[in-house]
Design a protein around this motif. Structure first.
Motif, PDB file in Angstrom:
ATOM      1  N   SER A  74       1.129  -1.154   0.013  1.00  0.00           N
ATOM      2  CA  SER A  74       0.150   0.009  -0.117  1.00  0.00           C
ATOM      3  C   SER A  74       0.648   1.464   0.019  1.00  0.00           C
ATOM      4  CB  SER A  74      -0.944   0.218   0.966  1.00  0.00           C
ATOM      5  OG  SER A  74      -0.174  -0.126   2.473  1.00  0.00           O
ATOM      6  N   HIS A  75       2.064   1.288   0.802  1.00  0.00           N
ATOM      7  CA  HIS A  75       2.848   2.405   0.832  1.00  0.00           C
ATOM      8  C   HIS A  75       4.376   1.914   1.457  1.00  0.00           C
ATOM      9  CE1 HIS A  75       0.862   2.433   4.528  1.00  0.00           C
ATOM     10  NE2 HIS A  75       1.818   3.617   5.213  1.00  0.00           N
ATOM     11  N   SER A  76       5.247   2.886   1.455  1.00  0.00           N
ATOM     12  CA  SER A  76       6.553   2.192   1.959  1.00  0.00           C
ATOM     13  C   SER A  76       6.764   2.506   3.259  1.00  0.00           C
ATOM     14  CB  SER A  76       7.504   3.142   0.971  1.00  0.00           C
ATOM     15  OG  SER A  76       7.056   4.623   1.251  1.00  0.00           O
ATOM     16  N   HIS A  77       6.076   2.664   4.087  1.00  0.00           N
ATOM     17  CA  HIS A  77       6.282   2.736   5.579  1.00  0.00           C
ATOM     18  C   HIS A  77       6.806   1.367   6.212  1.00  0.00           C
ATOM     19  CE1 HIS A  77       4.002   6.731   6.586  1.00  0.00           C
ATOM     20  NE2 HIS A  77       5.022   6.983   6.040  1.00  0.00           N
ATOM     21  N   TRP A  78       7.424   1.392   7.025  1.00  0.00           N
ATOM     22  CA  TRP A  78       8.362   0.342   7.746  1.00  0.00           C
ATOM     23  C   TRP A  78       7.489  -0.793   8.137  1.00  0.00           C
ATOM     24  CZ3 TRP A  78       7.680  -1.366  12.749  1.00  0.00           C
ATOM     25  CH2 TRP A  78       7.230  -0.564  13.605  1.00  0.00           C
ATOM     26  N   ASP A  79       6.352  -0.527   8.562  1.00  0.00           N
ATOM     27  CA  ASP A  79       5.522  -1.545   9.337  1.00  0.00           C
ATOM     28  C   ASP A  79       4.715  -2.278   8.221  1.00  0.00           C
ATOM     29  OD1 ASP A  79       4.299   0.997   9.161  1.00  0.00           O
ATOM     30  OD2 ASP A  79       2.478   0.422  10.306  1.00  0.00           O
ATOM     31  N   HIS A  80       4.687  -1.710   7.099  1.00  0.00           N
ATOM     32  CA  HIS A  80       3.694  -2.585   5.762  1.00  0.00           C
ATOM     33  C   HIS A  80       4.846  -3.165   4.841  1.00  0.00           C
ATOM     34  CE1 HIS A  80      -0.085  -0.172   6.796  1.00  0.00           C
ATOM     35  NE2 HIS A  80       0.977   0.436   7.382  1.00  0.00           N
ATOM     36  N   VAL A  81       5.700  -2.890   4.882  1.00  0.00           N
ATOM     37  CA  VAL A  81       6.857  -3.693   3.816  1.00  0.00           C
ATOM     38  C   VAL A  81       7.938  -4.574   4.342  1.00  0.00           C
ATOM     39  CG1 VAL A  81       6.429  -1.528   2.545  1.00  0.00           C
ATOM     40  CG2 VAL A  81       8.454  -1.548   3.894  1.00  0.00           C
ATOM     41  N   GLN A  82       8.229  -4.554   5.495  1.00  0.00           N
ATOM     42  CA  GLN A  82       9.509  -5.252   5.939  1.00  0.00           C
ATOM     43  C   GLN A  82       9.646  -6.640   5.425  1.00  0.00           C
ATOM     44  OE1 GLN A  82      10.532  -4.700  10.007  1.00  0.00           O
ATOM     45  NE2 GLN A  82      11.360  -2.506   9.552  1.00  0.00           N
ATOM     46  N   ASN A  83       8.423  -7.405   5.461  1.00  0.00           N
ATOM     47  CA  ASN A  83       8.376  -8.876   5.372  1.00  0.00           C
ATOM     48  C   ASN A  83       8.331  -9.086   3.646  1.00  0.00           C
ATOM     49  OD1 ASN A  83       8.810  -9.530   8.018  1.00  0.00           O
ATOM     50  ND2 ASN A  83       6.615  -9.320   8.255  1.00  0.00           N
ATOM     51  N   VAL A  84       8.536  -8.108   2.788  1.00  0.00           N
ATOM     52  CA  VAL A  84       8.163  -8.465   1.422  1.00  0.00           C
ATOM     53  C   VAL A  84       9.375  -9.468   0.757  1.00  0.00           C
ATOM     54  CG1 VAL A  84       9.737  -6.620   0.692  1.00  0.00           C
ATOM     55  CG2 VAL A  84       7.993  -7.467  -0.856  1.00  0.00           C
ATOM     56  N   ASP A  85      10.493  -9.656   1.654  1.00  0.00           N
ATOM     57  CA  ASP A  85      11.457 -10.521   1.149  1.00  0.00           C
ATOM     58  C   ASP A  85      11.195 -12.023   1.336  1.00  0.00           C
ATOM     59  OD1 ASP A  85      11.718  -9.645   4.041  1.00  0.00           O
ATOM     60  OD2 ASP A  85      13.248 -11.517   4.084  1.00  0.00           O
ATOM     61  N   LEU A  86      10.102 -12.187   2.288  1.00  0.00           N
ATOM     62  CA  LEU A  86       9.541 -13.458   2.558  1.00  0.00           C
ATOM     63  C   LEU A  86       8.884 -13.997   1.169  1.00  0.00           C
ATOM     64  CD1 LEU A  86       7.849 -13.324   5.959  1.00  0.00           C
ATOM     65  CD2 LEU A  86      10.080 -14.368   5.283  1.00  0.00           C
ATOM     66  N   THR A 116      14.778   1.714   3.385  1.00  0.00           N
ATOM     67  CA  THR A 116      13.780   1.338   2.703  1.00  0.00           C
ATOM     68  C   THR A 116      13.743   1.183   1.185  1.00  0.00           C
ATOM     69  OG1 THR A 116      12.456   2.476   4.493  1.00  0.00           O
ATOM     70  CG2 THR A 116      11.085   1.727   2.526  1.00  0.00           C
ATOM     71  N   SER A 117      14.423   2.186   0.358  1.00  0.00           N
ATOM     72  CA  SER A 117      14.624   2.043  -0.816  1.00  0.00           C
ATOM     73  C   SER A 117      15.494   0.771  -1.377  1.00  0.00           C
ATOM     74  CB  SER A 117      15.207   3.154  -1.618  1.00  0.00           C
ATOM     75  OG  SER A 117      16.562   3.751  -0.947  1.00  0.00           O
ATOM     76  N   SER A 118      16.447   0.534  -0.673  1.00  0.00           N
ATOM     77  CA  SER A 118      17.306  -0.659  -0.809  1.00  0.00           C
ATOM     78  C   SER A 118      16.316  -1.994  -0.698  1.00  0.00           C
ATOM     79  CB  SER A 118      18.305  -0.808   0.140  1.00  0.00           C
ATOM     80  OG  SER A 118      19.514   0.250  -0.116  1.00  0.00           O
ATOM     81  N   LEU A 119      15.451  -1.865   0.267  1.00  0.00           N
ATOM     82  CA  LEU A 119      14.731  -2.965   0.355  1.00  0.00           C
ATOM     83  C   LEU A 119      13.538  -3.300  -0.608  1.00  0.00           C
ATOM     84  CD1 LEU A 119      13.342  -5.341   2.567  1.00  0.00           C
ATOM     85  CD2 LEU A 119      11.696  -3.593   3.244  1.00  0.00           C
ATOM     86  N   LEU A 120      13.166  -2.215  -1.046  1.00  0.00           N
ATOM     87  CA  LEU A 120      12.081  -2.259  -1.957  1.00  0.00           C
ATOM     88  C   LEU A 120      12.846  -2.592  -3.625  1.00  0.00           C
ATOM     89  CD1 LEU A 120       9.862   0.734  -1.103  1.00  0.00           C
ATOM     90  CD2 LEU A 120       9.481  -1.626  -0.773  1.00  0.00           C
ATOM     91  N   SER A 121      13.976  -2.050  -3.854  1.00  0.00           N
ATOM     92  CA  SER A 121      14.589  -2.084  -4.966  1.00  0.00           C
ATOM     93  C   SER A 121      14.968  -3.840  -5.126  1.00  0.00           C
ATOM     94  CB  SER A 121      16.136  -1.710  -5.103  1.00  0.00           C
ATOM     95  OG  SER A 121      16.771  -1.858  -6.286  1.00  0.00           O
ATOM     96  N   ALA A 122      15.297  -4.383  -3.896  1.00  0.00           N
ATOM     97  CA  ALA A 122      15.528  -5.917  -3.986  1.00  0.00           C
ATOM     98  C   ALA A 122      14.543  -6.606  -4.235  1.00  0.00           C
ATOM     99  CB  ALA A 122      16.195  -6.278  -2.651  1.00  0.00           C
ATOM    100  N   ALA A 123      13.060  -5.949  -3.859  1.00  0.00           N
ATOM    101  CA  ALA A 123      11.892  -6.785  -4.292  1.00  0.00           C
ATOM    102  C   ALA A 123      11.569  -6.649  -5.753  1.00  0.00           C
ATOM    103  CB  ALA A 123      11.080  -6.223  -3.253  1.00  0.00           C
ATOM    104  N   ARG A 124      12.248  -5.902  -6.475  1.00  0.00           N
ATOM    105  CA  ARG A 124      11.774  -5.541  -8.187  1.00  0.00           C
ATOM    106  C   ARG A 124      10.438  -5.548  -8.098  1.00  0.00           C
ATOM    107  NH1 ARG A 124      14.839 -10.227  -7.525  1.00  0.00           N
ATOM    108  NH2 ARG A 124      13.131 -11.570  -8.316  1.00  0.00           N
ATOM    109  N   PRO A 125      10.190  -4.358  -7.695  1.00  0.00           N
ATOM    110  CA  PRO A 125       8.541  -4.018  -7.741  1.00  0.00           C
ATOM    111  C   PRO A 125       8.187  -3.452  -8.980  1.00  0.00           C
ATOM    112  CG  PRO A 125       9.602  -2.292  -6.652  1.00  0.00           C
ATOM    113  CD  PRO A 125      10.555  -3.136  -6.881  1.00  0.00           C
ATOM    114  N   HIS A 126       6.895  -3.905  -9.263  1.00  0.00           N
ATOM    115  CA  HIS A 126       6.234  -3.675 -10.791  1.00  0.00           C
ATOM    116  C   HIS A 126       5.545  -2.321 -10.731  1.00  0.00           C
ATOM    117  CE1 HIS A 126       7.202  -7.270 -13.177  1.00  0.00           C
ATOM    118  NE2 HIS A 126       7.422  -7.698 -11.775  1.00  0.00           N
TER     119      HIS A 126
END
Length: 251
Positions: A74-86, A116-126
């Motif tokens: 939904s957005h990039s705040h830490w409490d919403h995105v940290q587990n994306v690598d799972l 955060t930007s590094s975490l999201l970049s590693a997830a390769r978002p569309h």
């Protein structure tokens, strides 16, 4: 076509004098098309402190992280995105404005640390656009204001349109008051986003509250009763004294 929304982790608005617990809603959207396997979408992933709970809840419904087809953040705040690598197999979807925002968040926005930007970049978002269809019966809703690229999902369910909002509508109170909990990007846009949700939804799944019905653009009653958290200290349920005192120093 059948689509359902199921909460895996409930959103809660809880904090302390030392910060927020950051318990956001994590929802599973399942769409079944005739003659095709079920398509599973996870909406938000929660933070690292809830990793075990998230995996446990997936197992409860007979799934593993590898069974998720798409993750919508939904957005990039830490409490919403940290587990994306799972979810390395899943297609990760975000609004393009949010990827830009994560590089340079609002000056008062401490919810987007520099990593955060590094975490999201590693997830390769569309990148996804407003009204883009994720799968039949599920489309993206742009809800800017809380952050620049906040998005929700509109799900065509058997009992009407369910809207998953992230923190664009964090609680039933926020919708009733027409006030975003924190408009880090634009206050006027946050109000317009709340109005859009109210005009669209029959049911709202907010970012930090229980699901509620909507009538005439306002909250019209929760769908489920509240539940309590069990706090633990050294493996046992915490007492009021445990929560009120500091841990003993190591000896």
């Amino acid at each position: 076509m059948t689509s359902t929304v199921e909460p895996l982790l409930l959103g809660r608005s809880m904090g302390s004098d030392e910060g927020s617990l950051g318990f956001c809603s994590v929802m599973l959207v399942t769409t079944v098309l005739p003659g095709a396997p079920a398509h599973r979408i996870l909406f938000d992933t929660g933070h690292a402190g809830r990793r075990r709970a998230l995996i446990r809840e997936l197992h409860r419904v007979g799934l593993t992280p590898g069974d998720i087809d798409a993750v919508v953040l939904s957005h990039s705040h830490w409490d919403h995105v940290q587990n994306v690598d799972l979810f390395p197999r899943a297609r990760v979807l975000m609004h393009p404005d949010e990827l830009v925002y994560a590089e340079s968040p609002g000056p008062d926005d401490l919810g987007v640390p520099p990593w955060t930007s590094s975490l999201l970049s590693a997830a390769r978002p569309h990148p996804v656009r407003p009204d883009e269809q994720v799968v039949a019966g599920v489309r993206v809703l742009h809800l800017p204001g809380h952050t620049a690229g906040s998005i929700g999902l509109v799900v065509e369910a058997s009992d009407g349109l369910h809207v998953l909002t992230g923190d664009a509508v964090s609680t039933a109170f926020a919708m009733g008051a027409r006030r975003c909990a924190a408009a880090h990007h634009d206050l006027r846009l946050s109000e317009e986003s709340i109005d859009l949700v109210g005009a669209t939804a029959d049911v709202v799944w907010p970012g930090h509250d229980r699901a509620f019905r909507v009538a005439d653009g306002r909250p019209a009653g929760y769908l489920v009763e509240p539940t309590s958290l069990v706090f633990r200290v050294r493996g046992r349920p915490a007492s009021p004294d445990d929560l009120a005192t500091s841990p003993r120093p190591a000896t």
